[in-house]
Scaffold this active site. Structure first.
Site, PDB file in Angstrom:
ATOM      1  CB  CYS A  89      -5.205  33.405 -25.718  1.00  0.00           C
ATOM      2  SG  CYS A  89      -6.048  32.730 -23.878  1.00  0.00           S
ATOM      3  CD  GLN A 142     -20.551  33.297  -9.086  1.00  0.00           C
ATOM      4  OE1 GLN A 142     -20.075  33.756 -10.329  1.00  0.00           O
ATOM      5  NE2 GLN A 142     -21.911  33.030  -9.008  1.00  0.00           N
ATOM      6  CE1 TYR A 170     -31.620  24.677 -12.267  1.00  0.00           C
ATOM      7  CE2 TYR A 170     -32.887  26.364 -11.550  1.00  0.00           C
ATOM      8  CZ  TYR A 170     -32.885  25.312 -12.388  1.00  0.00           C
ATOM      9  OH  TYR A 170     -33.795  24.703 -13.155  1.00  0.00           O
ATOM     10  CB  CYS A 196     -24.753  32.601 -17.119  1.00  0.00           C
ATOM     11  SG  CYS A 196     -25.457  31.042 -17.081  1.00  0.00           S
TER      12      CYS A 196
HETATM   13  N1  SAH Z   1     -26.089  30.072  -7.303  1.00  0.00           N
HETATM   14  C1  SAH Z   1     -24.806  29.527  -7.298  1.00  0.00           C
HETATM   15  C2  SAH Z   1     -24.433  28.794  -8.608  1.00  0.00           C
HETATM   16  C3  SAH Z   1     -25.305  28.794  -9.839  1.00  0.00           C
HETATM   17  S1  SAH Z   1     -24.647  27.876 -11.234  1.00  0.00           S
HETATM   18  C4  SAH Z   1     -23.890  30.681  -7.069  1.00  0.00           C
HETATM   19  O1  SAH Z   1     -24.283  31.961  -7.190  1.00  0.00           O
HETATM   20  O2  SAH Z   1     -22.542  30.596  -6.889  1.00  0.00           O
HETATM   21  C5  SAH Z   1     -25.885  26.652 -11.560  1.00  0.00           C
HETATM   22  C6  SAH Z   1     -25.903  25.568 -10.581  1.00  0.00           C
HETATM   23  O3  SAH Z   1     -27.046  24.688 -10.938  1.00  0.00           O
HETATM   24  C7  SAH Z   1     -24.700  24.679 -10.663  1.00  0.00           C
HETATM   25  O4  SAH Z   1     -24.075  24.533  -9.452  1.00  0.00           O
HETATM   26  C8  SAH Z   1     -25.259  23.367 -11.090  1.00  0.00           C
HETATM   27  O5  SAH Z   1     -24.847  22.375 -10.591  1.00  0.00           O
HETATM   28  C9  SAH Z   1     -26.734  23.393 -10.522  1.00  0.00           C
HETATM   29  N2  SAH Z   1     -27.807  22.558 -11.443  1.00  0.00           N
HETATM   30  C10 SAH Z   1     -27.888  22.132 -12.607  1.00  0.00           C
HETATM   31  N3  SAH Z   1     -28.887  21.547 -12.971  1.00  0.00           N
HETATM   32  C11 SAH Z   1     -29.590  21.461 -11.745  1.00  0.00           C
HETATM   33  C12 SAH Z   1     -31.050  20.945 -11.439  1.00  0.00           C
HETATM   34  N4  SAH Z   1     -31.773  20.425 -12.325  1.00  0.00           N
HETATM   35  N5  SAH Z   1     -31.246  21.236 -10.129  1.00  0.00           N
HETATM   36  C13 SAH Z   1     -30.680  21.746  -9.067  1.00  0.00           C
HETATM   37  N6  SAH Z   1     -29.380  22.414  -9.561  1.00  0.00           N
HETATM   38  C14 SAH Z   1     -28.955  22.382 -10.865  1.00  0.00           C
END
Ligand code: SAH
Length: 464
Positions: free
Chosen positions: A88, A293, A322, A419
């Protein structure tokens, strides 16, 4: 080190058999051994192990080997419980005990912070793991294919497009396993044909099941090539009977030749457009395509830690960069004066606004855009000066322009959810050079059995 090695040329040759000691793991879970500084990647090897290895490929700077025989096994090595683990590829660490996985993740963060960030004395806490590190995933996205016996649903065999049938996945919520199996049987019974990517014909491409852990609501998504779904009514009735907790049955249409699972168009076939889940006190609406998540139990652990590091009293202005669908923003808004969230994907911001309303929270604002563009504008044009900034960037880390803005704005605290320890280390170094200090780092195991390493860090402004 020889001159050749400095240029990255291989000190070993293809087909050579050598004895090596493994020091590390790659993101794909392969063991890493060093031969005169030259990295050799070997599947099924763990840090601390020694083995006879046959070199199978050499490239400039690194090569690949095949494990012939262990000469020393890790005390943490265990028998993987999943019978299809090797085929897998979804999990990479099932052959490492859970204790070993948590140790590995803590060490990985420590080492990378030292090597890339030059951060020697930062406290990296032991990884916060799960009591039961199995069956944690709340979403299954399963490709559908045909065999002589009818429909199969499972996973693509590694490095191929052959679909292998799978009845159970040991990291998947049992409700999703059950949903996928039943929907597959029902579709088969009504003569639905699987989509065949080679000839771009057929109907059913993927079965997606989402199960909300805290409300027990289930969503089933049938991803089809066209709008047509023969025997639709019967299929819906049978799914409702087979899966009593289903709240939403939707069809997503993806007419393209692509590996991307979802298409643009989604139709509700029965029930609601959304299912709901909670993390702590906050409620979230989840649609077929919403980001959410995948491990809700550990998400709570991660966000609680982020909230602790933000150290809010109710008077603070907070920026959540983000922000996705606003999960962290809403979590923080419970304790802050005001939270501003920014995210690049417009649909995610629509979800974030919906979720704010759903929770009757009016001390949050969301904006669509690049964090590195929107935040400087907030600061200069709108006069927003945050006390705390939370960042949760994708694997590539924060844009340098955003880090410069943070250094200019001098918030009291930065909470960095990451991450990818490598980009975290790079970004922390920049913040440290700009007058911040990394107080502590807490790895949280969001994806047991896989090599993903997630952590949250508290960074404080040291003053001029
Ligand atoms: N904080 C959120 C998700 C984080 S994942 C949680 O905990 O659920 C990272 C996120 O960053 C994604 O949703 C992606 O679309 C966004 N992202 C990527 N590049 C970006 C940028 N330059 N400015 C703002 N958001 C961005």
């Amino acid at each position: 080190m020889s001159k050749q090695n400095k240029q990255g040329n291989a000190p070993v040759q293809k087909n050579e058999i050598i004895d090596v000691t493994f020091e590390d793991l790659t993101h794909e879970g392969a063991g890493v051994a060093k031969v005169d500084g030259y990295a050799l990647f070997v599947p099924n090897a763990l840090p601390g192990e020694q083995a006879k290895v046959k070199v199978v490929k050499t490239k400039k700077g690194y090569g690949f080997g095949k494990l012939l025989e262990h000469t020393k096994e890790s005390e943490y090595r265990v028998e993987p419980p999943c019978p299809i683990y090797k085929q897998c590829g979804g999990c990479q660490l099932q052959h490492l005990s859970y204790e070993g996985q948590l140790d590995y993740k803590q060490n990985q963060v420590k080492n990378v912070l030292q090597r890339i960030g030059g951060l020697e004395n930062v406290t990296v806490h032991p990884t916060l793991g799960m009591e039961d590190p199995w069956r944690y995933r709340n979403k299954a996205q399963v490709p559908v294919g045909m065999e002589e016996g009818g429909l199969v649903a499972g996973f693509y065999q590694q490095r191929s497009h052959q679909i292998i049938n799978m009845e159970r996945c040991v990291i998947q919520d049992e409700a999703n396993d059950e949903a996928v199996s039943r929907v597959k049987e029902i579709a088969d019974q009504y003569g639905i044909k699987a989509y065949d990517e080679k000839i771009h014909k057929g109907t059913l491409r993927h079965i997606v099941a989402r199960h909300a852990l805290n409300t027990d609501q289930l969503m089933v998504v049938l991803v089809t090539k066209g709008t047509e779904l023969p025997n639709k009514k019967n299929i819906i009735d049978e799914i409702r009977q087979a899966l009593p907790n289903v709240k939403s049955i939707v069809q997503n249409i993806n007419p393209k030749r692509t590996n991307v699972i979802f298409g643009e168009q989604t139709k509700v076939l029965w029930g609601e457009e959304y299912i709901y889940d909670t993390i702590g006190e906050i409620k979230f609406a989840i649609s077929a395509r919403s980001f959410y998540q995948v491990n809700p139990k550990q998400t709570k652990v991660l966000y609680d830690k982020a909230l602790e590091y933000a150290n809010l009293t109710g008077r603070e202005t907070v920026i959540d960069a983000y922000c996705g669908i606003g999960t962290i923003s809403l979590f923080l808004a419970q304790k802050a004066k005001h939270v501003y969230g920014v995210e690049i994907v417009p649909e995610a911001i629509s979800d974030a606004k919906r979720n704010a309303k759903l929770n009757h929270m009016d001390n949050v604002d969301f904006a669509v855009g690049e964090a590195e563009e929107v935040i400087p504008w907030w600061h200069t044009a709108q006069g927003i000066t945050p006390d705390v900034i939370v960042v949760d960037p994708p694997r590539k880390g924060c844009d340098e322009k955003l880090l410069e803005t943070i250094i200019k704005m001098k918030p009291e605290r930065v909470v960095y959810v990451s991450c990818n320890p490598a980009t975290l280390a790079r970004d922390l170094k920049i913040l440290e050079e700009g007058g911040f200090e990394t107080k502590e780092v807490q790895p949280v195991d969001m994806f047991p059995q896989t090599a993903h390493v997630e952590c949250v860090s508290q960074i404080i402004w040291k003053g001029n």
